[in-house]
Design a protein around this motif. Sequence first.
Motif, PDB file in Angstrom:
ATOM      1  N   VAL A  74       0.857  -0.975  -0.082  1.00 47.04           N
ATOM      2  CA  VAL A  74       0.214   0.126  -0.016  1.00 47.04           C
ATOM      3  C   VAL A  74       0.764   1.330  -0.144  1.00 47.04           C
ATOM      4  O   VAL A  74       1.863   1.266   0.771  1.00 47.04           O
ATOM      5  CB  VAL A  74      -1.007   0.064   1.245  1.00 47.04           C
ATOM      6  N   ALA A  75       0.628   2.274  -0.820  1.00 46.74           N
ATOM      7  CA  ALA A  75       1.401   3.484  -0.907  1.00 46.74           C
ATOM      8  C   ALA A  75       1.512   4.074   0.475  1.00 46.74           C
ATOM      9  O   ALA A  75       0.371   3.992   1.318  1.00 46.74           O
ATOM     10  CB  ALA A  75       0.794   4.480  -1.606  1.00 46.74           C
ATOM     11  N   LYS A  76       2.468   4.555   0.973  1.00 43.52           N
ATOM     12  CA  LYS A  76       2.963   5.313   2.315  1.00 43.52           C
ATOM     13  C   LYS A  76       1.981   6.613   2.254  1.00 43.52           C
ATOM     14  O   LYS A  76       1.985   7.347   1.116  1.00 43.52           O
ATOM     15  CB  LYS A  76       4.280   5.546   2.486  1.00 43.52           C
ATOM     16  N   ASN A  77       1.442   6.888   3.419  1.00 44.68           N
ATOM     17  CA  ASN A  77       0.546   8.098   3.236  1.00 44.68           C
ATOM     18  C   ASN A  77       0.877   8.662   4.856  1.00 44.68           C
ATOM     19  O   ASN A  77       1.566   8.144   5.757  1.00 44.68           O
ATOM     20  CB  ASN A  77      -0.705   7.650   3.513  1.00 44.68           C
ATOM     21  N   SER A  78       0.619  10.124   4.886  1.00 42.11           N
ATOM     22  CA  SER A  78       0.794  10.752   6.242  1.00 42.11           C
ATOM     23  C   SER A  78      -0.683  11.549   6.358  1.00 42.11           C
ATOM     24  O   SER A  78      -1.351  11.751   5.634  1.00 42.11           O
ATOM     25  CB  SER A  78       1.925  11.655   6.242  1.00 42.11           C
ATOM     26  N   MET A  79      -0.764  11.542   7.856  1.00 42.66           N
ATOM     27  CA  MET A  79      -1.966  12.338   8.263  1.00 42.66           C
ATOM     28  C   MET A  79      -1.824  13.448   9.426  1.00 42.66           C
ATOM     29  O   MET A  79      -0.753  12.965  10.223  1.00 42.66           O
ATOM     30  CB  MET A  79      -3.020  11.254   8.627  1.00 42.66           C
ATOM     31  N   GLY A  80      -2.339  14.754   9.367  1.00 41.84           N
ATOM     32  CA  GLY A  80      -2.314  15.431  10.433  1.00 41.84           C
ATOM     33  C   GLY A  80      -3.674  15.618  10.919  1.00 41.84           C
ATOM     34  O   GLY A  80      -4.624  15.651  10.252  1.00 41.84           O
ATOM     35  N   GLU A  81      -3.660  16.093  12.133  1.00 40.81           N
ATOM     36  CA  GLU A  81      -5.314  16.210  12.762  1.00 40.81           C
ATOM     37  C   GLU A  81      -5.250  17.600  13.962  1.00 40.81           C
ATOM     38  O   GLU A  81      -3.913  17.654  14.272  1.00 40.81           O
ATOM     39  CB  GLU A  81      -5.912  15.163  13.316  1.00 40.81           C
ATOM     40  N   ILE A  82      -6.158  18.239  13.767  1.00 39.63           N
ATOM     41  CA  ILE A  82      -6.361  19.368  14.577  1.00 39.63           C
ATOM     42  C   ILE A  82      -7.698  19.539  15.050  1.00 39.63           C
ATOM     43  O   ILE A  82      -8.779  19.326  14.448  1.00 39.63           O
ATOM     44  CB  ILE A  82      -5.944  20.766  13.992  1.00 39.63           C
ATOM     45  N   GLY A  83      -7.934  19.775  16.524  1.00 39.51           N
ATOM     46  CA  GLY A  83      -9.109  20.095  17.061  1.00 39.51           C
ATOM     47  C   GLY A  83      -9.029  20.894  18.255  1.00 39.51           C
ATOM     48  O   GLY A  83      -8.049  20.944  18.935  1.00 39.51           O
ATOM     49  N   VAL A  84     -10.138  21.841  18.134  1.00 39.41           N
ATOM     50  CA  VAL A  84     -10.478  22.682  19.077  1.00 39.41           C
ATOM     51  C   VAL A  84     -11.746  22.847  19.548  1.00 39.41           C
ATOM     52  O   VAL A  84     -12.705  22.639  18.814  1.00 39.41           O
ATOM     53  CB  VAL A  84      -9.898  24.104  18.660  1.00 39.41           C
ATOM     54  N   GLY A  85     -12.052  23.443  20.842  1.00 39.68           N
ATOM     55  CA  GLY A  85     -13.474  23.635  21.040  1.00 39.68           C
ATOM     56  C   GLY A  85     -13.791  24.266  22.581  1.00 39.68           C
ATOM     57  O   GLY A  85     -12.698  24.514  23.286  1.00 39.68           O
ATOM     58  N   ALA A  86     -14.846  24.487  22.596  1.00 46.57           N
ATOM     59  CA  ALA A  86     -14.973  25.095  23.905  1.00 46.57           C
ATOM     60  C   ALA A  86     -16.494  24.702  24.450  1.00 46.57           C
ATOM     61  O   ALA A  86     -17.483  24.272  23.600  1.00 46.57           O
ATOM     62  CB  ALA A  86     -15.327  26.680  23.745  1.00 46.57           C
ATOM     63  N   TYR A  87     -16.858  24.758  25.678  1.00 44.41           N
ATOM     64  CA  TYR A  87     -18.107  24.286  26.071  1.00 44.41           C
ATOM     65  C   TYR A  87     -18.540  25.157  27.482  1.00 44.41           C
ATOM     66  O   TYR A  87     -17.636  25.686  28.228  1.00 44.41           O
ATOM     67  CB  TYR A  87     -18.128  22.777  26.586  1.00 44.41           C
ATOM     68  N   TRP A  88     -19.707  25.301  27.716  1.00 43.30           N
ATOM     69  CA  TRP A  88     -20.216  26.026  28.958  1.00 43.30           C
ATOM     70  C   TRP A  88     -21.273  25.075  29.471  1.00 43.30           C
ATOM     71  O   TRP A  88     -22.040  24.613  28.676  1.00 43.30           O
ATOM     72  CB  TRP A  88     -20.451  27.211  28.770  1.00 43.30           C
ATOM     73  N   ARG A  89     -21.382  25.124  30.560  1.00 44.17           N
ATOM     74  CA  ARG A  89     -22.700  24.713  31.310  1.00 44.17           C
ATOM     75  C   ARG A  89     -23.714  26.111  31.431  1.00 44.17           C
ATOM     76  O   ARG A  89     -23.874  26.633  32.420  1.00 44.17           O
ATOM     77  CB  ARG A  89     -22.341  24.165  32.925  1.00 44.17           C
ATOM     78  N   ALA A  90     -24.610  25.824  30.545  1.00 42.48           N
ATOM     79  CA  ALA A  90     -25.597  26.736  30.382  1.00 42.48           C
ATOM     80  C   ALA A  90     -26.681  26.859  31.686  1.00 42.48           C
ATOM     81  O   ALA A  90     -27.059  27.709  31.650  1.00 42.48           O
ATOM     82  CB  ALA A  90     -26.415  26.497  28.945  1.00 42.48           C
ATOM     83  N   TYR A  91     -26.816  25.787  32.130  1.00 37.89           N
ATOM     84  CA  TYR A  91     -27.873  25.580  33.297  1.00 37.89           C
ATOM     85  C   TYR A  91     -27.469  24.521  34.059  1.00 37.89           C
ATOM     86  O   TYR A  91     -26.985  23.360  33.862  1.00 37.89           O
ATOM     87  CB  TYR A  91     -29.242  25.427  32.900  1.00 37.89           C
TER      88      TYR A  91
END
Length: 146
Positions: A74-91
Amino acid sequence: RWSGSDDGLSLGIEVARRSVSDSYLSYAGAKDSLYGLTWGGVTRTGIKLDTSYDGEDGGVYASAGYYGLTGKNVAKNSMGEIGVGAYWRAYKTNDFSFTTGLGLTSFFYNKNLRYFSYGHGGYFSPKSYVALGIPLEIAGRKGKLS
């Protein structure tokens, strides 16, 4: 994997090698009985860093990772990932909470090897992918029911 936390702030690092289980080809491989060709069995090896802060009323998080993907014929491959987020307790009360937020996930591959033909890995690998999510969580307790 190593992780540590102090006063709501956490940091983690993971170095891992895992099978890609998107399809039978990517996980176990295949053999062409007519020509005797075998390929597949893709593994993902890399590093991921993540951090987060969880406060009284909400929090934020971020992660980034980089991986190399290899498999038999299988051809060699590379992968990058980025994740960001925010949350709040509304009630929030002693017995009930409603939490919401916003999360962005993005990953990208050097090559798209999604096909099941010889040389491809049969795994989801778009050049770029972006997902925006709005998580909702409702949690509560009434007597022994939670």
